[in-house]
Design an enzyme around this catalytic site. Sequence first.
Site, PDB file in Angstrom:
ATOM      1  N   CYS A 138       0.805  -1.233   0.000  1.00 61.74           N
ATOM      2  CA  CYS A 138       0.000   0.000   0.000  1.00 61.74           C
ATOM      3  C   CYS A 138       0.831   1.272   0.000  1.00 61.74           C
ATOM      4  O   CYS A 138       0.822   2.012  -0.981  1.00 61.74           O
ATOM      5  CB  CYS A 138      -0.916   0.000   1.220  1.00 61.74           C
ATOM      6  SG  CYS A 138      -2.109  -1.339   1.169  1.00 61.74           S
TER       7      CYS A 138
HETATM    8  N1  LIG Z   1      -2.655  -5.777   2.101  1.00 58.49           N
HETATM    9  C1  LIG Z   1      -3.066  -4.660   2.681  1.00 58.49           C
HETATM   10  O1  LIG Z   1      -2.641  -4.313   3.794  1.00 58.49           O
HETATM   11  C2  LIG Z   1      -4.103  -3.772   2.025  1.00 58.49           C
HETATM   12  C3  LIG Z   1      -4.777  -2.832   2.811  1.00 58.49           C
HETATM   13  C4  LIG Z   1      -5.741  -2.019   2.228  1.00 58.49           C
HETATM   14  C5  LIG Z   1      -5.984  -2.129   0.872  1.00 58.49           C
HETATM   15  N2  LIG Z   1      -5.299  -3.029   0.111  1.00 58.49           N
HETATM   16  C6  LIG Z   1      -5.627  -3.091  -1.318  1.00 58.49           C
HETATM   17  O2  LIG Z   1      -6.473  -4.210  -1.536  1.00 58.49           O
HETATM   18  C7  LIG Z   1      -6.201  -4.801  -2.805  1.00 58.49           C
HETATM   19  C8  LIG Z   1      -5.831  -6.260  -2.613  1.00 58.49           C
HETATM   20  O3  LIG Z   1      -4.657  -6.333  -1.815  1.00 58.49           O
HETATM   21  P1  LIG Z   1      -4.202  -7.671  -1.085  1.00 58.49           P
HETATM   22  O4  LIG Z   1      -3.108  -7.279  -0.156  1.00 58.49           O
HETATM   23  O5  LIG Z   1      -5.382  -8.409  -0.541  1.00 58.49           O
HETATM   24  O6  LIG Z   1      -3.587  -8.474  -2.326  1.00 58.49           O
HETATM   25  P2  LIG Z   1      -3.238 -10.034  -2.370  1.00 58.49           P
HETATM   26  O7  LIG Z   1      -2.201 -10.185  -3.420  1.00 58.49           O
HETATM   27  O8  LIG Z   1      -2.964 -10.548  -0.997  1.00 58.49           O
HETATM   28  O9  LIG Z   1      -4.584 -10.700  -2.860  1.00 58.49           O
HETATM   29  C9  LIG Z   1      -5.123 -10.492  -4.109  1.00 58.49           C
HETATM   30  C10 LIG Z   1      -5.716 -11.804  -4.592  1.00 58.49           C
HETATM   31  O10 LIG Z   1      -6.357 -11.562  -5.835  1.00 58.49           O
HETATM   32  C11 LIG Z   1      -6.160 -12.697  -6.658  1.00 58.49           C
HETATM   33  N3  LIG Z   1      -6.388 -12.299  -8.045  1.00 58.49           N
HETATM   34  C12 LIG Z   1      -5.589 -11.589  -8.865  1.00 58.49           C
HETATM   35  N4  LIG Z   1      -6.199 -11.385 -10.037  1.00 58.49           N
HETATM   36  C13 LIG Z   1      -7.414 -11.979  -9.970  1.00 58.49           C
HETATM   37  C14 LIG Z   1      -8.498 -12.107 -10.868  1.00 58.49           C
HETATM   38  N5  LIG Z   1      -8.468 -11.554 -12.077  1.00 58.49           N
HETATM   39  N6  LIG Z   1      -9.565 -12.798 -10.461  1.00 58.49           N
HETATM   40  C15 LIG Z   1      -9.613 -13.365  -9.230  1.00 58.49           C
HETATM   41  N7  LIG Z   1      -8.621 -13.249  -8.323  1.00 58.49           N
HETATM   42  C16 LIG Z   1      -7.526 -12.570  -8.694  1.00 58.49           C
HETATM   43  C17 LIG Z   1      -4.748 -13.146  -6.340  1.00 58.49           C
HETATM   44  O11 LIG Z   1      -4.539 -14.493  -6.681  1.00 58.49           O
HETATM   45  C18 LIG Z   1      -4.690 -12.896  -4.828  1.00 58.49           C
HETATM   46  O12 LIG Z   1      -5.077 -14.036  -4.093  1.00 58.49           O
HETATM   47  C19 LIG Z   1      -5.083  -3.956  -3.416  1.00 58.49           C
HETATM   48  O13 LIG Z   1      -5.659  -2.961  -4.220  1.00 58.49           O
HETATM   49  C20 LIG Z   1      -4.431  -3.316  -2.219  1.00 58.49           C
HETATM   50  O14 LIG Z   1      -3.806  -2.091  -2.543  1.00 58.49           O
HETATM   51  C21 LIG Z   1      -4.380  -3.880   0.667  1.00 58.49           C
END
Ligand SMILES: NC(=O)c1ccc[n+]([C@@H]2O[C@H](COP(=O)([O-])OP(=O)(O)OC[C@H]3O[C@@H](n4cnc5c(N)ncnc54)[C@H](O)[C@@H]3O)[C@@H](O)[C@H]2O)c1
Length: 461
Positions: A275
């Site tokens: 992030c």
């Molecule tokens: N990790 C954090 O602390 C956090 C906090 C707030 C917001 N975010 C935001 O949330 C979003 C997700 O982050 P995250 O940390 O959960 O990512 P992550 O990589 O842990 O999880 C994302 C998941 O999406 C899946 N994926 C990718 N493309 C896909 C598709 N086309 N169809 C289905 N599944 C798909 C991946 O396999 C993965 O399991 C991002 O935009 C991030 O910036 C993350």
Amino acid sequence: MSASAPRLLESIQSRQARVGVVGLGYVGLPLAVEFARSGFAVTGIDLDARKIASINDSRSYIPDVASDDVAALVTAGRLKATTDFAVVSELDTVNICVPTPLRKSKDPDMSYIVSAVEAIAERLHPGMLVILESTTYPGTTEEVVQPLLERSGLKAGVDFFLAFSPERVDPGNGTFNTRNVPKVVGGMTPGCSELARALYTAAIDSVVPVSSPRVAEMVKLLENTFRAVNIGLVNEVALMCDKLGIDVWEVVDAAKTKPFGFMPFYPGPGLGGHCIPIDPFYLSWKAKQTGFEPRFIELAGHVNSSMPHAVVDKIADALNVHKKPLNGSHVLIAGITYKPDIDDIRESPALDVMGLLHLKGVRLSYADPFVPALAGTAWPGGYALDAVGLDPATLASIDCVAILTHHRSVDYDSLAAGATLIVDTRNAIKRPHPHVFKLGAPHAAHAEVWQPFARAGEEAA
Ligand SMILES: NC(=O)c1ccc[n+]([C@@H]2O[C@H](COP(=O)([O-])OP(=O)(O)OC[C@H]3O[C@@H](n4cnc5c(N)ncnc54)[C@H](O)[C@@H]3O)[C@@H](O)[C@H]2O)c1
């Protein structure tokens, strides 16, 4: 509101709505579990077949989600997972939680959102609610997601409902979780907002409606830019304190006693995670499209990305006191995740520090209770490493230990007692030791060299 809205509202309120979550990572899995806990039948969709198998086998792969909780929900038939988007045809709501990384050029990589939304669009049906949660630039929901979904022939706000709600999860935070962090929601129309609000109200303690998806998108970017800029500020102050012979940690601890107008941020080896190092550049990219130059974001990015170099300088200075060069010295990196008490190494500055040290001929080991092994592809050195322990025999063979992340489970007093030389970038070791060099704090060995120079400067002035 369209004719199908009251039906969807009623099915959400009665927990009959079939809820979907696309992307079951750090954000999506806790959200899916929270919806399931509140009584919905939830289907998670992810392209990663291992994650799907793990959930259907009642095993969590996210430290903040207990396997027991997953097991209870899977057994009760309220949580299941699949790689097959065909299930979208049977869902009433879908939350999209896919990654939003940056390209090497620091431009937004929208490919995950586009691919997930295209797959949903093929199965979009009247009366469905779609909510984007991935962090992204203001305008994404209306400029990217809406047109892709409307390719189905259905119209947002009329035939289906669309909203943006930023995820604010803080992995490893024992106090704040998906349920008790207020959820900001902005719908395309008042009807979209009402439905999204109803869905979250079922599972989350407090919902904060805003006037549009664009505002909700901007809220998240303000929050993360605020952190990036303040971390950049305190990192610069740390580098300044180093030169001024002042301990930045003592300064921040005293400053935070002010009961208003100050919030503590702490220096460190740089920014990490999915992030803070990334999201502000989504905003910067969008602002530049309008001819606006966002100076704070660029400056904070510059300071924060210089920190791994400052850490390498500190390690070189510390080794120098022991009359050792970087080249050929054995440095143990203690803590390689991007923050304490989690297993996530994405964008971790520890990997940058390791890459820089590798280039200077340093032999590297690492210790991290959350990361048993590091693949060669995961860091710039290009070779695989297994974590070592922080036992006396290992510590005795190391020229310098660099603490880059401070996990709660590590005994830093024992580490201080067992290591011959330590560079502490996190103030993990509270008591002063002659062999501990802190980022942003003077060290006696350097002060002896520095003070005559400083006095010479004063006399010259
Ligand atoms: N990790 C954090 O602390 C956090 C906090 C707030 C917001 N975010 C935001 O949330 C979003 C997700 O982050 P995250 O940390 O959960 O990512 P992550 O990589 O842990 O999880 C994302 C998941 O999406 C899946 N994926 C990718 N493309 C896909 C598709 N086309 N169809 C289905 N599944 C798909 C991946 O396999 C993965 O399991 C991002 O935009 C991030 O910036 C993350």
